[in-house]
Design an enzyme around this catalytic site. Structure first.
Site, PDB file in Angstrom:
ATOM      1  N   HIS A   4       0.787  -1.236   0.000  1.00  0.00           N
ATOM      2  CA  HIS A   4       0.000   0.000   0.000  1.00  0.00           C
ATOM      3  C   HIS A   4       0.815   1.280   0.000  1.00  0.00           C
ATOM      4  O   HIS A   4       0.260   2.368  -0.043  1.00  0.00           O
ATOM      5  CB  HIS A   4      -0.941   0.000   1.218  1.00  0.00           C
ATOM      6  CG  HIS A   4      -1.734  -1.254   1.331  1.00  0.00           C
ATOM      7  ND1 HIS A   4      -1.376  -2.289   2.160  1.00  0.00           N
ATOM      8  CD2 HIS A   4      -2.840  -1.667   0.662  1.00  0.00           C
ATOM      9  CE1 HIS A   4      -2.237  -3.283   2.019  1.00  0.00           C
ATOM     10  NE2 HIS A   4      -3.125  -2.936   1.113  1.00  0.00           N
ATOM     11  N   ARG A  87      -1.448  11.062  15.169  1.00  0.00           N
ATOM     12  CA  ARG A  87      -2.662  11.275  14.379  1.00  0.00           C
ATOM     13  C   ARG A  87      -3.208  12.662  14.658  1.00  0.00           C
ATOM     14  O   ARG A  87      -3.211  13.115  15.821  1.00  0.00           O
ATOM     15  CB  ARG A  87      -3.689  10.194  14.738  1.00  0.00           C
ATOM     16  CG  ARG A  87      -5.099  10.517  14.315  1.00  0.00           C
ATOM     17  CD  ARG A  87      -6.048   9.339  14.420  1.00  0.00           C
ATOM     18  NE  ARG A  87      -7.414   9.764  14.632  1.00  0.00           N
ATOM     19  CZ  ARG A  87      -8.186  10.391  13.739  1.00  0.00           C
ATOM     20  NH1 ARG A  87      -7.712  10.663  12.525  1.00  0.00           N
ATOM     21  NH2 ARG A  87      -9.409  10.755  14.030  1.00  0.00           N
ATOM     22  N   ASP A 204     -17.775  18.577  15.521  1.00  0.00           N
ATOM     23  CA  ASP A 204     -19.232  18.594  15.686  1.00  0.00           C
ATOM     24  C   ASP A 204     -19.578  18.098  17.091  1.00  0.00           C
ATOM     25  O   ASP A 204     -18.708  17.617  17.811  1.00  0.00           O
ATOM     26  CB  ASP A 204     -19.937  17.759  14.607  1.00  0.00           C
ATOM     27  CG  ASP A 204     -19.307  16.401  14.434  1.00  0.00           C
ATOM     28  OD1 ASP A 204     -18.427  16.255  13.570  1.00  0.00           O
ATOM     29  OD2 ASP A 204     -19.647  15.489  15.208  1.00  0.00           O
TER      30      ASP A 204
HETATM   31  N1  HPA Z   1     -18.262  10.281  15.171  1.00  0.00           N
HETATM   32  C1  HPA Z   1     -17.211   9.618  14.708  1.00  0.00           C
HETATM   33  N2  HPA Z   1     -16.178  10.199  14.137  1.00  0.00           N
HETATM   34  C2  HPA Z   1     -16.190  11.526  14.033  1.00  0.00           C
HETATM   35  C3  HPA Z   1     -17.256  12.282  14.494  1.00  0.00           C
HETATM   36  C4  HPA Z   1     -18.344  11.625  15.101  1.00  0.00           C
HETATM   37  O1  HPA Z   1     -19.310  12.248  15.551  1.00  0.00           O
HETATM   38  N3  HPA Z   1     -16.970  13.580  14.223  1.00  0.00           N
HETATM   39  C5  HPA Z   1     -15.760  13.612  13.627  1.00  0.00           C
HETATM   40  N4  HPA Z   1     -15.274  12.364  13.505  1.00  0.00           N
END
Ligand code: HPA
Length: 236
Positions: A4, A87, A204
């Site tokens: 890869h 990461r 988020d």
């Molecule tokens: N869930 C999983 N992975 C993510 C999320 C989430 O709400 N937001 C950004 N990466």
């Protein structure tokens, strides 16, 4: 070369900064690295190697999810002699205590994933970041005067869930946010006696209604990258 990764062994640095998105790897190389060159383009999983303040660094994308980061991190550690993988990703907040764009340094991640069990029979459900790496990342954040929250998180195999039990995971494991890669990365580092860490920005929230501008997103992302790059200059 591996199945890869097409890079030559000497073209991969001992420390790899690993975003999920290949275009973010490109952005990091173009914005922060001197004398960088493209060293992998198999499946578009872009990797660049260059210099940051005289430290040789590779920036390579992982793709999304544990199977993907599992493959790339294993090959980098095992066949390219990489020592450190940091990461840099995004996460969804499980608590109102986290605001959009807060930067998290992962202490440990819980997962219900079968990745570790399938990989070598390990039945641990928590995986820990490397303490020396976390020490240098914390120090770098202090040098740069950028605030980070050290936290446990949830590493999930599923993004779209019909029944999301995140409140149970928050209560039982103290997971403040969710992403999809750390558990496999930390497991591979343990198995191969290497070091792994994870910085995340909150993109988020599962508990708050949030909206953000493109500028805010970019600023949060660059804060996290600058901490990761600065910490890489402290590593050998
Ligand atoms: N869930 C999983 N992975 C993510 C999320 C989430 O709400 N937001 C950004 N990466």
């Amino acid at each position: 070369m591996t199945p890869h990764i097409e890079a030559k062994k000497e073209d991969i640095a001992k420390t790899v900064i690993m975003p999920g998105d290949p275009l973010r790897a490109k952005f990091i190389a173009e914005t922060y690295l001197k004398d960088y060159k493209l060293v992998n383009n198999v499946r578009g999983m872009l990797a660049y190697t260059g210099n940051y303040k005289d430290t040789k660094i590779t920036v390579m994308a992982s793709g999304m999810g544990m199977p993907s980061i599992g493959i790339y991190s294993y090959e980098l550690y095992k066949f390219y002699d990489v020592k450190n993988i940091i990461r840099v990703g995004t996460c969804g907040a499980y608590t109102k205590d986290l605001d959009l764009f807060d930067v998290i340094l992962v202490n440990a991640c819980y997962s219900e994933s079968s990745y570790a069990k399938t990989q070598n029979g390990c039945t641990d459900e928590m995986m820990y970041a490397s303490s020396p790496l976390n020490f240098y990342i914390k120090e770098a954040s202090e040098d740069l005067n950028k605030h980070i929250t050290i936290a446990n998180i949830h590493s999930s195999d599923v993004f779209y869930k019909e029944n999301d039990n995140f409140k149970d995971i928050y209560n039982k494991y103290g997971a403040l946010a969710c992403e999809m890669e750390s558990f496999a990365l930390f497991h591979n580092a343990n198995v191969l006696n290497k070091r792994a860490a994870c910085l995340l920005t909150v993109s988020d929230s599962l508990v708050k209604d949030c909206k953000a501008t493109t500028e805010e997103r970019q600023k949060a992302f660059t804060d996290m990258i600058e901490i990761a790059l600065e910490s890489a200059t402290k590593l050998c």
